[in-house]
Scaffold this motif. Structure first.
Motif, PDB file in Angstrom:
ATOM      1  N   ALA A  81       9.144   3.591  -1.439  1.00 30.11           N
ATOM      2  CA  ALA A  81       9.795   3.592  -0.121  1.00 30.11           C
ATOM      3  C   ALA A  81       9.298   2.476   0.789  1.00 30.11           C
ATOM      4  CB  ALA A  81       9.634   4.946   0.570  1.00 30.11           C
ATOM      5  N   SER A  82       8.693   1.440   0.213  1.00 27.11           N
ATOM      6  CA  SER A  82       8.233   0.328   1.049  1.00 27.11           C
ATOM      7  C   SER A  82       9.406  -0.395   1.701  1.00 27.11           C
ATOM      8  CB  SER A  82       7.392  -0.649   0.228  1.00 27.11           C
ATOM      9  OG  SER A  82       8.106  -1.131  -0.902  1.00 27.11           O
ATOM     10  N   ILE A  83      10.572  -0.356   1.059  1.00 25.16           N
ATOM     11  CA  ILE A  83      11.747  -1.039   1.613  1.00 25.16           C
ATOM     12  C   ILE A  83      12.217  -0.416   2.928  1.00 25.16           C
ATOM     13  CG2 ILE A  83      13.493   0.354   0.435  1.00 25.16           C
ATOM     14  CD1 ILE A  83      15.019  -2.292  -0.064  1.00 25.16           C
ATOM     15  N   LEU A  84      11.805   0.821   3.181  1.00 24.78           N
ATOM     16  CA  LEU A  84      12.254   1.527   4.381  1.00 24.78           C
ATOM     17  C   LEU A  84      11.428   1.186   5.615  1.00 24.78           C
ATOM     18  CD1 LEU A  84      12.829   5.089   2.839  1.00 24.78           C
ATOM     19  CD2 LEU A  84      14.484   3.242   3.117  1.00 24.78           C
ATOM     20  N   LEU A  85      10.287   0.550   5.430  1.00 25.12           N
ATOM     21  CA  LEU A  85       9.399   0.259   6.561  1.00 25.12           C
ATOM     22  C   LEU A  85       9.946  -0.867   7.432  1.00 25.12           C
ATOM     23  CD1 LEU A  85       5.912   0.441   4.817  1.00 25.12           C
ATOM     24  CD2 LEU A  85       6.763   2.000   6.586  1.00 25.12           C
ATOM     25  N   ASP A  86       9.966  -0.631   8.736  1.00 30.11           N
ATOM     26  CA  ASP A  86      10.323  -1.681   9.690  1.00 30.11           C
ATOM     27  C   ASP A  86       9.159  -2.652   9.847  1.00 30.11           C
ATOM     28  OD1 ASP A  86      12.830  -0.603  10.233  1.00 30.11           O
ATOM     29  OD2 ASP A  86      12.137   0.528  11.985  1.00 30.11           O
ATOM     30  N   ASP A  87       9.472  -3.890  10.221  1.00 30.13           N
ATOM     31  CA  ASP A  87       8.422  -4.856  10.520  1.00 30.13           C
ATOM     32  C   ASP A  87       7.596  -4.380  11.711  1.00 30.13           C
ATOM     33  OD1 ASP A  87       9.584  -6.354   8.547  1.00 30.13           O
ATOM     34  OD2 ASP A  87      10.289  -7.960   9.864  1.00 30.13           O
ATOM     35  N   THR A  88       6.332  -4.766  11.721  1.00 28.40           N
ATOM     36  CA  THR A  88       5.451  -4.445  12.850  1.00 28.40           C
ATOM     37  C   THR A  88       4.726  -5.711  13.280  1.00 28.40           C
ATOM     38  OG1 THR A  88       3.434  -3.975  11.570  1.00 28.40           O
ATOM     39  CG2 THR A  88       5.054  -2.186  11.772  1.00 28.40           C
ATOM     40  N   ALA A  89       3.913  -5.591  14.287  1.00 26.48           N
ATOM     41  CA  ALA A  89       3.150  -6.740  14.769  1.00 26.48           C
ATOM     42  C   ALA A  89       2.115  -7.189  13.749  1.00 26.48           C
ATOM     43  CB  ALA A  89       2.466  -6.389  16.088  1.00 26.48           C
ATOM     44  N   SER A  90       1.726  -6.296  12.839  1.00 31.03           N
ATOM     45  CA  SER A  90       0.644  -6.621  11.905  1.00 31.03           C
ATOM     46  C   SER A  90       1.112  -6.999  10.501  1.00 31.03           C
ATOM     47  CB  SER A  90      -0.326  -5.432  11.804  1.00 31.03           C
ATOM     48  OG  SER A  90       0.356  -4.275  11.359  1.00 31.03           O
ATOM     49  N   PHE A  91       2.374  -6.743  10.157  1.00 28.44           N
ATOM     50  CA  PHE A  91       2.853  -7.169   8.846  1.00 28.44           C
ATOM     51  C   PHE A  91       4.366  -7.351   8.872  1.00 28.44           C
ATOM     52  CE2 PHE A  91       4.023  -2.763   8.356  1.00 28.44           C
ATOM     53  CZ  PHE A  91       5.009  -2.733   7.389  1.00 28.44           C
ATOM     54  N   THR A  92       4.834  -8.164   7.938  1.00 26.18           N
ATOM     55  CA  THR A  92       6.272  -8.380   7.777  1.00 26.18           C
ATOM     56  C   THR A  92       6.715  -7.653   6.516  1.00 26.18           C
ATOM     57  OG1 THR A  92       6.118 -10.551   8.820  1.00 26.18           O
ATOM     58  CG2 THR A  92       8.083 -10.112   7.504  1.00 26.18           C
ATOM     59  N   GLY A  93       7.643  -6.727   6.669  1.00 22.96           N
ATOM     60  CA  GLY A  93       8.071  -5.897   5.557  1.00 22.96           C
ATOM     61  C   GLY A  93       9.148  -6.535   4.695  1.00 22.96           C
ATOM     62  N   GLU A  94       9.834  -5.711   3.931  1.00 23.63           N
ATOM     63  CA  GLU A  94      10.794  -6.185   2.931  1.00 23.63           C
ATOM     64  C   GLU A  94      12.233  -6.270   3.441  1.00 23.63           C
ATOM     65  OE1 GLU A  94      10.289  -3.509  -0.394  1.00 23.63           O
ATOM     66  OE2 GLU A  94       8.097  -3.655  -0.224  1.00 23.63           O
TER      67      GLU A  94
END
Length: 324
Positions: A81-94
């Protein structure tokens, strides 16, 4: 015609259910189980099914979108489910990786299903398992096979845009590249050819197939002309076309008929029937809907078992878009 179509669907279902049941135990492996939520959330499968039934009833294309989302999740660091994560200030998601930014959709459908699951079984069912179940139901609701989904995945705590850019095959991929990329995930060339049959449903943006309809030699001229009408050589990148020219909203084996007629929408599709090692299998799937359904179900079980997080790894997210 309607009676024949119904017979095909029943054939797909019957053969795939039996075949998937025979191979699921060996294919799943690892820590996943058919009874993982039998005591903690016994209604989870019916909740997911109801959510997907509502989504597909509202828009049939959504079934294809959820199936694609699951594939794109599993091919990047496993079905977590990593694809479901929104980008945050600390990392850029998928989500904004090249293969995902303009093609993966339906996040709100998973959000809605997750909310219903949380209301019934708080902090119990992972987003990764919900996505696996939703993909199975998406296929079945569009007339395709069903299979046993092994459960017990945990959700990732992070995501990787660079891995998404590196691990997902593109629409211009060669047959050798496809076999290699699927092989890297423990999937055979036969699995790859069966899973490619997911392109019997869904739509694609002009930008993903423009090069094929203007530059490929192994393409039906009438088909190329048809697609050129809505996909000009310059501009119109977002214009959509059905991937399957015959039955765009039905999960069947028409995709393989298309390949044999040189009507694969993507270059990577037509590579499966281009004088190479998969030609014979494409012919078999084209003529045997039950074989395709069984192999697709079997391959989906295998794909769903790619590197799951389990035990104390990861977490069960309360909101699929962010870590707890």
């Amino acid at each position: 015609m309607a009676a024949a179509s119904g017979l095909l669907v029943r054939c797909l279902l019957a053969v795939a259910v039996v075949s998937a049941a025979l191979v699921a135990g060996a294919a799943a492996g690892g820590p996943l189980s058919t009874r993982f939520y039998s005591k903690t959330c016994p209604n989870v499968q019916s909740i997911v099914r109801a959510g997907m039934a509502s989504a597909v009833a509202a828009e049939k294309r959504m079934g294809a979108s959820i199936l694609r989302m699951f594939f794109h999740d599993c091919f990047v660091n496993g079905c977590d489910a990593s694809i479901l994560l929104d980008d945050t200030a600390s990392f850029t998601g998928e989500k904004n990786a090249g293969p995902n930014a303009n093609s993966v959709r339906g996040f709100e459908v998973i959000d809605a299903i997750k909310a219903q699951v949380e209301a019934s079984c708080n902090a119990t069912v992972s987003c990764a398992d919900i996505l696996a179940l939703a993909a199975r139901d998406a296929v079945n609701l569009l007339g395709g096979p069903t299979w046993t989904v092994y459960l017990g995945r945990r959700d990732a705590l992070t995501a990787s845009q660079s891995d998404a850019n590196a691990n997902l095959p593109g629409p211009g991929s060669s047959l050798a590249t496809l076999i290699s990329m699927f092989g890297n995930k423990g999937l055979s060339a036969r699995d790859m050819t069966a899973l490619s049959g997911a392109h019997t449903v869904g739509q694609a943006r002009c930008s993903t197939f423009r090069d094929r309809i203007y530059n490929d030699a192994n393409i039906n001229a009438t088909f190329a002309s048809l697609r050129q009408q809505t996909c000009p050589q310059a501009g119109g990148d977002a214009a959509l076309a059905p991937i399957d020219v015959q039955t765009a909203e039905a999960f069947d084996n028409a995709y393989y008929h298309n390949l044999m007629s040189k009507q694969g929408l993507f270059h990577s599709d037509q590579e499966l029937f281009n004088g190479g090692s998969q030609d014979a299998l494409v012919k078999k799937y084209s003529g045997n809907a039950g074989m395709f359904a069984a192999d697709f179900a079997r391959a989906m079980v295998r794909m769903g078992a790619i590197s799951p997080l389990a035990g104390t790894q990861g977490e069960v997210r309360l909101n699929c878009r962010k870590v707890n």
